[in-house]
Design an enzyme around this catalytic site. Structure first.
Site, short mmCIF file in Angstrom:
data_model
loop_
_atom_site.label_atom_id
_atom_site.label_comp_id
_atom_site.label_asym_id
_atom_site.label_seq_id
_atom_site.Cartn_x
_atom_site.Cartn_y
_atom_site.Cartn_z
N ALA A 10 0.66 -1.20 -0.01
CA ALA A 10 -0.08 -0.08 0.20
C ALA A 10 0.97 1.29 -0.14
CB ALA A 10 -0.96 -0.12 1.11
N GLY A 11 2.07 1.33 0.47
CA GLY A 11 2.77 2.54 0.38
C GLY A 11 3.53 2.63 -0.92
N ARG A 13 3.98 2.72 -5.44
CA ARG A 13 3.56 3.66 -6.64
C ARG A 13 2.07 3.23 -6.87
NH1 ARG A 13 8.80 3.64 -7.59
NH2 ARG A 13 8.74 1.44 -8.47
N MET A 14 1.76 2.07 -7.00
CA MET A 14 0.31 1.50 -7.22
C MET A 14 -0.26 1.56 -6.02
SD MET A 14 -0.20 1.13 -10.26
CE MET A 14 -1.82 0.13 -9.85
N PRO A 121 -0.80 -9.88 -15.29
CA PRO A 121 0.29 -8.88 -15.35
C PRO A 121 -0.25 -7.36 -15.51
CG PRO A 121 0.34 -10.26 -17.39
CD PRO A 121 -0.72 -10.79 -16.65
N ASN A 122 -1.29 -7.50 -16.21
CA ASN A 122 -1.83 -5.96 -16.49
C ASN A 122 -3.37 -5.99 -16.04
OD1 ASN A 122 -2.41 -3.28 -17.71
ND2 ASN A 122 -0.54 -3.56 -18.47
N MET A 123 -4.01 -4.90 -15.44
CA MET A 123 -5.30 -4.96 -14.82
C MET A 123 -5.88 -3.77 -15.91
SD MET A 123 -5.26 -6.56 -12.34
CE MET A 123 -4.18 -7.99 -11.83
N HIS A 156 9.03 1.69 -19.72
CA HIS A 156 8.51 1.81 -18.45
C HIS A 156 9.36 2.92 -17.68
CE1 HIS A 156 5.80 -1.73 -19.16
NE2 HIS A 156 5.24 -1.24 -18.17
N LYS A 160 11.39 0.56 -12.33
CA LYS A 160 10.91 -0.87 -12.62
C LYS A 160 11.89 -1.85 -12.58
CE LYS A 160 7.98 -3.70 -15.35
NZ LYS A 160 7.22 -4.11 -14.27
N1 LIG Z 1 -0.83 -6.11 -12.95
C1 LIG Z 1 -0.65 -4.82 -13.12
O1 LIG Z 1 -1.74 -4.15 -13.87
C2 LIG Z 1 0.33 -4.01 -12.70
C3 LIG Z 1 1.45 -4.47 -12.06
N2 LIG Z 1 2.52 -3.84 -11.37
C4 LIG Z 1 3.47 -4.43 -10.92
O2 LIG Z 1 3.42 -4.19 -9.40
C5 LIG Z 1 4.52 -4.37 -8.60
C6 LIG Z 1 4.37 -2.95 -7.62
O3 LIG Z 1 4.80 -1.86 -8.81
P1 LIG Z 1 5.00 -0.50 -8.06
O4 LIG Z 1 3.75 0.08 -7.34
O5 LIG Z 1 5.24 0.38 -9.21
O6 LIG Z 1 6.29 -0.56 -7.22
P2 LIG Z 1 6.84 -0.02 -5.84
O7 LIG Z 1 8.44 -0.58 -5.47
O8 LIG Z 1 6.24 1.27 -5.72
O9 LIG Z 1 5.77 -0.45 -4.53
C7 LIG Z 1 6.20 -2.03 -4.17
C8 LIG Z 1 5.54 -1.68 -2.61
O10 LIG Z 1 5.68 -3.07 -1.86
C9 LIG Z 1 6.38 -2.94 -0.51
N3 LIG Z 1 6.68 -3.98 -0.19
C10 LIG Z 1 8.25 -4.42 -0.04
N4 LIG Z 1 8.25 -5.81 0.71
C11 LIG Z 1 7.27 -5.74 1.23
C12 LIG Z 1 6.53 -6.73 2.48
N5 LIG Z 1 7.42 -7.58 2.77
N6 LIG Z 1 5.35 -6.55 2.61
C13 LIG Z 1 4.57 -5.63 2.25
N7 LIG Z 1 4.81 -4.97 1.23
C14 LIG Z 1 6.09 -4.98 0.71
C15 LIG Z 1 7.33 -1.96 -0.95
O11 LIG Z 1 7.94 -1.12 0.18
P3 LIG Z 1 9.41 -0.77 0.36
O12 LIG Z 1 9.68 0.14 -0.78
O13 LIG Z 1 9.44 -0.11 1.51
O14 LIG Z 1 10.25 -2.07 0.13
C16 LIG Z 1 6.46 -1.02 -1.76
O15 LIG Z 1 5.91 -0.14 -1.06
C17 LIG Z 1 5.63 -4.46 -9.60
O16 LIG Z 1 5.47 -5.99 -9.72
C18 LIG Z 1 4.93 -4.17 -10.84
O17 LIG Z 1 5.59 -4.72 -12.07
C19 LIG Z 1 2.56 -2.36 -11.56
C20 LIG Z 1 1.55 -1.99 -12.40
C21 LIG Z 1 0.51 -2.36 -12.82
O1 LIG Z 2 5.97 -1.92 -13.17
C1 LIG Z 2 5.00 -1.24 -13.72
O2 LIG Z 2 5.00 -0.05 -13.77
C2 LIG Z 2 4.04 -1.98 -14.86
N1 LIG Z 2 4.53 -3.34 -14.63
C3 LIG Z 2 3.37 -4.11 -15.37
C4 LIG Z 2 4.13 -5.19 -15.83
O3 LIG Z 2 5.22 -5.57 -15.76
O4 LIG Z 2 3.61 -5.51 -17.18
C5 LIG Z 2 2.20 -3.51 -15.66
C6 LIG Z 2 2.54 -2.16 -16.26
O5 LIG Z 2 2.84 -2.29 -17.47
C7 LIG Z 2 3.08 -1.33 -15.37
#
Ligand SMILES: NC(=O)C1=CN([C@@H]2O[C@H](COP(=O)(O)OP(=O)(O)OC[C@H]3O[C@@H](n4cnc5c(N)ncnc54)[C@H](OP(=O)(O)O)[C@@H]3O)[C@@H](O)[C@H]2O)C=CC1
Ligand SMILES: O=C(O)C1=N[C@H](C(=O)O)C[C@H](O)C1
Length: 265
Positions: A10-11, A13-14, A121-123, A156, A160
């Site tokens: 929750a903390g 980017r997503m 992998p993408n919502m 991206h 990433k």
């Molecule tokens: N399926 C979809 O549509 C999409 C998928 N994604 C994927 O989602 C993932 C997250 O992306 P994004 O938000 O950009 O990444 P971020 O790095 O911004 O967010 C990941 C979060 O997970 C936290 N985290 C790390 N370890 C733990 C733990 N043990 N327990 C709980 N939380 C933890 C991190 O905290 P900290 O930084 O403090 O370690 C951070 O706040 C990536 O794999 C990305 O590819 C992204 C966008 C779209």
């Molecule tokens: O990390 C991202 O930002 C994203 N990750 C997903 C992926 O790996 O496909 C989805 C989206 O493209 C954003």
């Protein structure tokens, strides 16, 4: 009664966009905002961290006592911990984290024997619709006389961690199946010779704050098709994940995807 939702990661980017949009959705109540226990923001109000005002839910290293559905956007190792928690407590889970190993994907599949899971992998609606268009194009171009070369370019943000994107790999999987291709080539360098007809090429660009773009090229002799889908913010992913979390409530145990959620099958 609104559906009680927990957000894992929750903390991030997503995660912050999920907290923001989830807290504004009258059908949902954000009851848990879980993040890395080592995150210095833990203890602060999750709504304030997400920039939408106080929610009364702290960003926390632990899960809430109860919730009806959950979403994970974190990192692969943490995603496995969320999976174990949800399996143990019978909570439906949306798995959105990418970069999972084959072994971790097997764990997701095993969990889908115990709880309803939506993995994708993408919502985003636009991306999932483009996957269907790519599948249609690939099927039509499979027998084009002089061949159609498939290359996938994804762009991206600089932060990433996994490459190529999970979305690019999914596009590749769908197209490979439709065209009977069996070779996946990641970038090219040096004297690699002419392109083979059986390969799909992947190219990962990392710049600035780009929330994500995918271009699928079908290159033939004499003409080219390009399918391009791009996000202008992360909200398309977050809205899709929230829809998936609602979709899973009351569903039979099993593995679902965004084609199911969006009715694209
Ligand atoms: N399926 C979809 O549509 C999409 C998928 N994604 C994927 O989602 C993932 C997250 O992306 P994004 O938000 O950009 O990444 P971020 O790095 O911004 O967010 C990941 C979060 O997970 C936290 N985290 C790390 N370890 C733990 C733990 N043990 N327990 C709980 N939380 C933890 C991190 O905290 P900290 O930084 O403090 O370690 C951070 O706040 C990536 O794999 C990305 O590819 C992204 C966008 C779209
Ligand atoms: O990390 C991202 O930002 C994203 N990750 C997903 C992926 O790996 O496909 C989805 C989206 O493209 C954003």
């Amino acid at each position: 009664m609104p559906i009680q939702l927990a957000i894992h990661g929750a903390g991030g980017r997503m995660g912050k966009r999920l907290v923001a949009l989830g807290s504004q959705d009258p059908e949902l109540q954000v009851v848990g905002a879980i993040d890395n226990p080592a995150n210095p923001m833990c203890g602060q109000d999750a709504g304030l961290v997400a920039g939408v005002g106080e929610l009364g839910v702290p960003l926390s290293g632990t899960w809430p006592a109860e919730c009806q559905t959950a979403i994970d956007f974190s990192v692969p190792a943490a995603c496995m911990v969320a999976l174990a928690h949800c399996t143990q407590h019978k909570i439906p889970l949306v798995v959105a984290t990418t970069g999972l190993t084959d072994e971790q994907m097997s764990q997701v599949s095993a969990a889908a024997q115990v709880i309803p899971i939506c993995w994708a992998p993408n919502m985003s609606l636009a991306v999932n619709l483009t996957m269907r268009l790519a599948q249609q194009a690939a099927t039509a171009l499979k027998t084009v006389p002089q061949g159609a070369d498939v290359e996938i370019i994804e762009r991206h943000h600089r932060y990433k961690e996994d490459s190529p994107s999970g979305t690019a790999l999914k596009f590749g999987e769908i197209i490979a199946e439709a065209m009977g291709l069996d070779k996946h080539v990641h970038g090219r360098e040096g004297l690699c010779g002419p392109r083979t007809r059986s390969e799909i090429g992947y190219h990962a660009v990392r710049t600035g704050d780009d929330p994500g773009q995918h271009t699928i090229i079908f290159g033939m002799l004499g003409e080219t098709i390009e399918l391009r889908v791009g996000a202008s913010s992360r909200d398309s992913y977050a809205q899709g994940a929230l829809a998936a979390a609602k979709f899973l409530v009351g569903k039979p145990i099993g593995m679902y995807n965004m084609f199911d959620v969006l009715g694209l099958d």
